[in-house]
Write an enzyme that holds these catalytic residues in place. Structure first.
Site, short mmCIF file in Angstrom:
data_model
loop_
_atom_site.label_atom_id
_atom_site.label_comp_id
_atom_site.label_asym_id
_atom_site.label_seq_id
_atom_site.Cartn_x
_atom_site.Cartn_y
_atom_site.Cartn_z
N LYS A 27 0.81 -1.22 0.00
CA LYS A 27 0.00 0.00 0.00
C LYS A 27 0.85 1.27 0.00
O LYS A 27 0.41 2.31 -0.48
CB LYS A 27 -0.92 -0.01 1.23
CG LYS A 27 -2.09 -0.99 1.12
CD LYS A 27 -3.08 -0.56 0.08
CE LYS A 27 -4.39 -1.32 0.16
NZ LYS A 27 -4.28 -2.71 -0.31
N TYR A 79 -15.28 -4.97 -0.28
CA TYR A 79 -14.48 -6.19 -0.38
C TYR A 79 -14.76 -7.19 0.73
O TYR A 79 -14.21 -8.29 0.72
CB TYR A 79 -13.00 -5.85 -0.42
CG TYR A 79 -12.49 -4.99 0.73
CD1 TYR A 79 -12.14 -5.54 1.96
CD2 TYR A 79 -12.33 -3.62 0.57
CE1 TYR A 79 -11.67 -4.76 3.00
CE2 TYR A 79 -11.85 -2.84 1.60
CZ TYR A 79 -11.53 -3.41 2.81
OH TYR A 79 -11.06 -2.62 3.84
N TRP A 115 -8.94 -13.03 -0.04
CA TRP A 115 -7.84 -12.24 0.53
C TRP A 115 -7.98 -12.41 2.03
O TRP A 115 -8.83 -11.80 2.66
CB TRP A 115 -7.99 -10.79 0.10
CG TRP A 115 -7.10 -9.78 0.77
CD1 TRP A 115 -6.68 -9.77 2.06
CD2 TRP A 115 -6.54 -8.60 0.17
NE1 TRP A 115 -5.89 -8.68 2.32
CE2 TRP A 115 -5.79 -7.94 1.18
CE3 TRP A 115 -6.60 -8.04 -1.10
CZ2 TRP A 115 -5.12 -6.73 0.93
CZ3 TRP A 115 -5.93 -6.86 -1.32
CH2 TRP A 115 -5.20 -6.22 -0.33
N ASP A 140 -1.11 -4.58 10.40
CA ASP A 140 -0.99 -3.16 10.09
C ASP A 140 -2.15 -2.33 10.63
O ASP A 140 -2.36 -1.19 10.22
CB ASP A 140 -0.86 -2.96 8.57
CG ASP A 140 -2.12 -3.38 7.81
OD1 ASP A 140 -3.05 -3.96 8.44
OD2 ASP A 140 -2.18 -3.15 6.59
N ASN A 183 -2.55 -12.16 3.45
CA ASN A 183 -1.93 -10.84 3.58
C ASN A 183 -1.03 -10.93 4.81
O ASN A 183 -1.52 -10.97 5.94
CB ASN A 183 -2.99 -9.75 3.77
CG ASN A 183 -2.43 -8.35 3.65
OD1 ASN A 183 -1.32 -8.15 3.15
ND2 ASN A 183 -3.19 -7.37 4.10
N ASN A 234 -6.95 -11.74 5.62
CA ASN A 234 -6.16 -10.78 6.38
C ASN A 234 -5.59 -11.41 7.65
O ASN A 234 -5.84 -10.96 8.77
CB ASN A 234 -7.00 -9.55 6.71
CG ASN A 234 -6.93 -8.51 5.62
OD1 ASN A 234 -5.86 -8.25 5.07
ND2 ASN A 234 -8.06 -7.92 5.27
N ASP A 257 -9.88 -0.88 -3.29
CA ASP A 257 -10.28 -0.97 -1.90
C ASP A 257 -9.89 0.29 -1.14
O ASP A 257 -9.06 1.09 -1.59
CB ASP A 257 -9.64 -2.19 -1.23
CG ASP A 257 -8.12 -2.20 -1.38
OD1 ASP A 257 -7.62 -1.72 -2.41
OD2 ASP A 257 -7.43 -2.70 -0.48
N ASP A 258 -10.48 0.45 0.03
CA ASP A 258 -10.17 1.56 0.95
C ASP A 258 -10.30 2.92 0.27
O ASP A 258 -9.46 3.81 0.43
CB ASP A 258 -8.76 1.38 1.53
CG ASP A 258 -8.64 0.11 2.36
OD1 ASP A 258 -9.69 -0.43 2.76
OD2 ASP A 258 -7.51 -0.34 2.60
#
Length: 652
Positions: free
Chosen positions: A214, A345, A398, A405, A435, A400, A290-291
């Protein structure tokens, strides 16, 4: 690193004695541990010698990396001469290894000679070894080139000493996509860490690495700009390594925060960036959306093109962009793929966004999904089925975990086993990628579990894989393995975005502490002594584990990444030792024991405060903070110790 040490035969993970009937007699052949667990593996005879000379018989297309891997395995096993041949003789005069894919006549005849069958699934393989003419015949057969490479990785695990067991393995992955996405916020991995990670993935038969840090400026904040020549060259080296190791390097761009969907120049910028990556060997691409917000546009033209900002309009704009990129991939005819992560997502709740994406997005575009939440406590087959309905295709999970983080993970390494994902998910997912943490090497225990699950979800055992991960980091050393498992226990808590973790903290230590609390409360002197003795052993293990790990871990980077946690663990272990001694002194009730108990418990408190003051490595993670070691278990017990026993003559 020796294969037999990397993921060798499974060792007993407890000190419980086995009945004599279950202990293999000396010289008995045992089935080696193969990781990930194969679909089928069976012994067909005893140990087979490799000998000093081995003949490699290559059938069909030659894969240099597979050939090189087999040669390294043989050399490490003491083979002195490796010859090559174009055919398999009618009668063997030395160990022969046949390598090839299933379409080659030579492979078919070699498999028939050993009675083995090649799976028909993509990336499937057969590995068989048998005695023949007083020599040894080994066949590594792949359904395709990837399968053949996986067969060589299995050979790497079963060679022990100067031989191999006679066995037959038939194996293939449950999920088409298995690997990791470097998709976290905070300090990205270095190029060296990425190269090491790709090699690690290859050893596990994983096939995907997604490059999507990111905080990589040319992929997100400055995504329209070309990479500097030096950076592009370094990325090219990674792509080359991934391709050689049969790992698909997927390049991701994150244009969402600033993209103007209606501006042809922005589509051209994506095309230019992807074209540059195609020039260094990338064939699979990714657009991360995303985000970001879909309650506003980044440019006035988007409102004119797609209407007022909102869920439906955002999905239409994104689908148009992605469909154009997908069309480019088809036109390039390089068998590439396109993945996207949607703005919605997580969860599978029906919405105007999902309905529009389902209707308008090219069905060939792969959609990622993080589960029922950003960090889901569990994922069931029904959850994945709901996601399939919501997005109109099987999703790529995905996951996490073990990413750290987010604020709730501050001060933690996430080292619990990969768990609470339901067997059978392979029927509803196109794959899983983890991730990982900002700490690459420390991510490996959890990542190993995820990849083992993705390879064979129905045969997955989380605890067995967790122990295998400790042995892997320890290079097979028993003492270091035990020390790592002790350390893993102090980092077992797996947080979510909420207040309730999805895996508990320090379950092994908590059992001993709870037993000690109960024994102290019972007033039974024998039970108290037994419980304190058990806790004293655990305290000694906790105090000595860090030194064993620092000296014995064979994976570069782990000890450095875990340094503050190891330093704190050592202090907490010493504090627990003093606490146990203080409680024992308090129970003694002889003259002076109260003073001794108070002194020991006070010193334990001092060391605990020192441990609690240790901070994470500045800049290593997104959220810095104090290091947490078995928090909620160890700290509370040491703090409460003064109130558990009142020593004779003590004053409070």
């Amino acid at each position: 690193m020796r294969v037999s040490l990397l993921l060798g035969r499974l060792l007993l993970s407890s000190s419980v004695a086995l009945p004599l009937a279950l202990i293999a007699p000396a010289g008995a052949q045992t089935l080696p541990a193969i990781f990930p667990a194969p679909v089928s593996a069976k012994l067909t005879g005893g140990e087979l010698a490799l000998g000093k000379t081995v003949v490699l018989v290559q059938a069909g297309k030659h894969d240099p990396e597979t050939d090189a891997l087999v040669r390294r395995i043989l050399t490490a096993a003491g083979v002195e001469q490796i010859r090559t041949a174009a055919r398999l003789p009618a009668r063997l005069d030395a160990t022969h290894i046949v390598l090839g894919t299933g379409g080659a006549p030579l492979v078919k005849s070699a498999l028939a000679r050993t009675g083995a069958t090649l799976p028909t699934q993509d990336e499937g393989y057969a590995l068989t070894s048998a005695a023949a003419d007083g020599s040894t015949l080994i066949v590594l057969a792949g359904k395709d080139g990837d399968g053949l490479y996986h067969a060589a990785q299995t050979l790497r695990q079963i060679v022990t000493g100067h031989g191999v067991p006679a066995l037959t393995v038939a194996d293939y992955p449950a999920m088409p996509v298995r690997g990791t996405i470097e998709g976290f916020y905070g300090k990205p991995w270095s190029m060296a860490e990425r190269a090491s990670h790709i090699g690690f993935l290859a050893e596990l038969k994983a096939n995907t690495y997604i490059y999507s840090p990111k905080d990589e400026v040319f992929a997100r904040d400055r995504w329209r700009e070309d990479y500097p020549a030096e950076t592009l060259k370094a990325l090219g080296g990674l792509v080359d390594a991934a391709n050689r190791h049969h790992v698909n390097f997927v390049y991701a761009i994150s244009p969402g925060p600033s993209i103007c969907y209606s501006n042809p120049a922005d589509l051209d910028a994506i095309r230019r960036k992807f074209s540059a990556m195609r020039g260094i060997g990338v064939r699979s691409f990714y657009v991360a959306l995303d985000d970001i917000e879909y309650t506003k546009w980044n440019c006035p033209g988007d409102e004119a093109a797609f209407g007022k900002p909102g869920e439906k309009a955002a999905a239409s704009a994104q689908a148009k962009l992605l469909n154009a990129v997908q069309a480019d991939l088809i036109a390039a005819n390089d068998h590439g793929s396109l993945i996207m992560v949607p703005t919605e997502y997580y969860n599978a709740t029906e919405s105007p966004y999902k309905a529009t994406l389902r209707k308008e997005l090219d069905p060939r575009v792969v959609v990622q999904w993080t589960g029922t939440d950003v960090v889901p406590p569990s994922i069931s087959v029904n959850d994945a089925r709901n996601a399939t309905r919501a997005f109109g295709r099987k999703t790529l999970l995905w996951d996490n975990y073990p990413v750290n983080d987010y604020r709730e993970s501050a001060g933690r390494l996430l080292l619990a086993p990969y768990a609470r994902r339901e067997a059978g998910l392979s029927g509803e997912l196109s794959g899983i990628v983890s991730n990982p943490m900002n700490q690459e090497a420390a991510s490996r225990p959890a990542v190993m579990g995820l990849i083992a699950f993705a390879w064979n979800d129905r045969g997955y055992d989380s605890d067995r894989t967790w122990h295998a991960a400790a042995r892997y980091l320890a290079g097979g050393d028993r003492q270091v393995t035990a020390a790592l498992l002790t350390f893993f226990d102090t980092q077992h808590l797996a947080p979510t975005f909420g207040t309730h973790p999805w895996q508990p903290q320090a379950p092994r230590l908590k059992v001993l502490i709870d037993r000690t609390r109960d024994a102290l409360a019972s007033g039974d002197a024998s039970a108290q002594a037994e419980a304190l003795d058990g806790l004293a052993v655990a305290a000694e293990e906790l105090a000595t584990a860090p030194d064993l790990i620092r000296a014995g871990v064979t994976v570069p980077g782990f000890a450095a990444e875990a340094k503050p946690w190891l330093d704190a663990t050592e202090l907490w272990g010493r504090a627990l030792k003093l606490t146990v001694s203080g409680l024992a002194a308090a129970l003694d009730q002889t003259p002076g024991s109260g003073d001794t108990a108070n002194r020991l418990l006070a010193e334990a408190q001092r060391l605990a405060a020192q441990a609690e003051a240790i901070q994470s490595i500045p800049g290593a993670v997104r959220f810095d903070g104090p290091i947490k070691i078995a928090d909620g278990v160890l700290d509370i017990f040491i703090r409460d110790a003064r109130n558990l026993v009142l020593a004779s003559g003590s004053a409070r």
